[in-house]
Write a protein that holds these residues in place. Sequence first.
Motif, PDB file in Angstrom:
ATOM      1  N   GLU A  11       6.175  25.121  18.311  1.00  0.00           N
ATOM      2  CA  GLU A  11       6.773  24.305  19.364  1.00  0.00           C
ATOM      3  C   GLU A  11       6.431  24.867  20.744  1.00  0.00           C
ATOM      4  N   LEU A  12       6.500  26.194  20.886  1.00  0.00           N
ATOM      5  CA  LEU A  12       6.155  26.803  22.163  1.00  0.00           C
ATOM      6  C   LEU A  12       4.699  26.532  22.523  1.00  0.00           C
ATOM      7  N   PHE A  13       3.820  26.685  21.547  1.00  0.00           N
ATOM      8  CA  PHE A  13       2.401  26.456  21.821  1.00  0.00           C
ATOM      9  C   PHE A  13       2.144  24.994  22.160  1.00  0.00           C
ATOM     10  N   ARG A  14       2.781  24.073  21.442  1.00  0.00           N
ATOM     11  CA  ARG A  14       2.597  22.647  21.721  1.00  0.00           C
ATOM     12  C   ARG A  14       3.086  22.299  23.112  1.00  0.00           C
ATOM     13  N   LEU A  15       4.210  22.904  23.511  1.00  0.00           N
ATOM     14  CA  LEU A  15       4.797  22.624  24.810  1.00  0.00           C
ATOM     15  C   LEU A  15       3.867  23.040  25.937  1.00  0.00           C
ATOM     16  N   VAL A  16       3.314  24.242  25.858  1.00  0.00           N
ATOM     17  CA  VAL A  16       2.493  24.771  26.942  1.00  0.00           C
ATOM     18  C   VAL A  16       1.053  24.269  26.876  1.00  0.00           C
ATOM     19  N   ALA A  17       0.495  24.212  25.693  1.00  0.00           N
ATOM     20  CA  ALA A  17      -0.922  23.856  25.553  1.00  0.00           C
ATOM     21  C   ALA A  17      -1.161  22.369  25.347  1.00  0.00           C
ATOM     22  N   LEU A 221      12.443  18.343  28.038  1.00  0.00           N
ATOM     23  CA  LEU A 221      12.539  19.243  26.896  1.00  0.00           C
ATOM     24  C   LEU A 221      13.661  18.809  25.970  1.00  0.00           C
ATOM     25  N   PRO A 222      13.530  19.087  24.665  1.00  0.00           N
ATOM     26  CA  PRO A 222      14.660  18.872  23.758  1.00  0.00           C
ATOM     27  C   PRO A 222      15.830  19.747  24.187  1.00  0.00           C
ATOM     28  N   LEU A 223      17.047  19.307  23.923  1.00  0.00           N
ATOM     29  CA  LEU A 223      18.228  20.055  24.341  1.00  0.00           C
ATOM     30  C   LEU A 223      18.213  21.483  23.797  1.00  0.00           C
ATOM     31  N   ALA A 224      17.740  21.655  22.568  1.00  0.00           N
ATOM     32  CA  ALA A 224      17.742  22.985  21.954  1.00  0.00           C
ATOM     33  C   ALA A 224      16.798  23.943  22.658  1.00  0.00           C
ATOM     34  N   ALA A 225      15.783  23.399  23.338  1.00  0.00           N
ATOM     35  CA  ALA A 225      14.795  24.259  24.001  1.00  0.00           C
ATOM     36  C   ALA A 225      15.183  24.609  25.430  1.00  0.00           C
ATOM     37  N   ARG A 226      16.225  23.972  25.958  1.00  0.00           N
ATOM     38  CA  ARG A 226      16.569  24.196  27.362  1.00  0.00           C
ATOM     39  C   ARG A 226      17.171  25.571  27.650  1.00  0.00           C
ATOM     40  N   PRO A 227      18.055  26.109  26.797  1.00  0.00           N
ATOM     41  CA  PRO A 227      18.590  27.452  27.106  1.00  0.00           C
ATOM     42  C   PRO A 227      17.518  28.520  27.259  1.00  0.00           C
ATOM     43  N   PRO A 228      16.558  28.660  26.317  1.00  0.00           N
ATOM     44  CA  PRO A 228      15.518  29.680  26.546  1.00  0.00           C
ATOM     45  C   PRO A 228      14.651  29.362  27.755  1.00  0.00           C
ATOM     46  N   TYR A 229      14.403  28.073  28.001  1.00  0.00           N
ATOM     47  CA  TYR A 229      13.610  27.701  29.176  1.00  0.00           C
ATOM     48  C   TYR A 229      14.330  28.118  30.458  1.00  0.00           C
ATOM     49  N   LEU A 230      15.632  27.844  30.540  1.00  0.00           N
ATOM     50  CA  LEU A 230      16.392  28.208  31.726  1.00  0.00           C
ATOM     51  C   LEU A 230      16.489  29.724  31.877  1.00  0.00           C
ATOM     52  N   SER A 231      16.438  30.441  30.757  1.00  0.00           N
ATOM     53  CA  SER A 231      16.412  31.903  30.835  1.00  0.00           C
ATOM     54  C   SER A 231      15.121  32.368  31.495  1.00  0.00           C
TER      55      SER A 231
END
Length: 292
Positions: A11-17, A221-231
Amino acid sequence: MESVRDRVGEELFRLVAGPDGQRRREFVHGSPGPRWFDPDSPIGRVHGDASMFVGGIRAIMLQSLHPAAMQGVAEHSGYRGDMWGRLAQIANFIAITTFGTERHAEQAIAAVRRAHESVTGTMPDGTPYEANDPHLLGWVHAAEVESFLLAHEVHGHRPLTAAEQDAYVEQTARVARRLGVTEPPTSRASLDATLATYRPELAGTDHARDAIRFLIREPDLPLAARPPYLSLVGAAVALMPAWTRAELALAPPRRITDRTATAVGGGATRLVRWAMSPGHAHARRLQQAAGS
């Protein structure tokens, strides 16, 4: 745990790349031919580290403080459209020029210069601007290099020595010259001096504050991905110079200190590093594609 790592890493790779990131990564690392840099050189270590997530966010924030640069973004590409698609393009450019073949790196640089030719306009006061202006390119480059270097210094897995930091800045200058920067910095000291020369030109415009507000509050972003993103965002803000926060309205909640944001961001960076480590399936495929 391995399946969790695989899902997070993918998921991280798909998001950035981007959705085509896997094919692009195999193209970058798997294509035969000479390369400008060794993967274990300073530029390879910095650009291949998870700290780039923090450095990339900080670079966007810092670059937005040049009114001409932000005017070009607002008028020609916007920031409310496909933000992650543009991020994927930037990540792909950095990957190609750092890890790709010399031929492919030159092609990527030529493509960026062609794209910049149409990015011209006029500032509100009537001053013309153009994306291929060496002075403006110099700001974008310096802000990016300092952000990547500082994020790696704080959150990188293998921080660089002082000599390696100088080598990193010199290596990035090779790419900058080809993009059109006439006198890019070639050491950490000259990088700091270059940034200082731009200080009188910098300000938080309405375009800049709106773009940063969108980056922080409205990420696609999906809701589940927002906390680490905001970090990661919090860690990037903690690395911004104090004066820039007022310009960009980046004041954190009173209970959140820079130390807290850095610690939380460090944890998020370690999560990214763990998820993208050689143990998970995606990294194994990339290593195979690169012939390692």
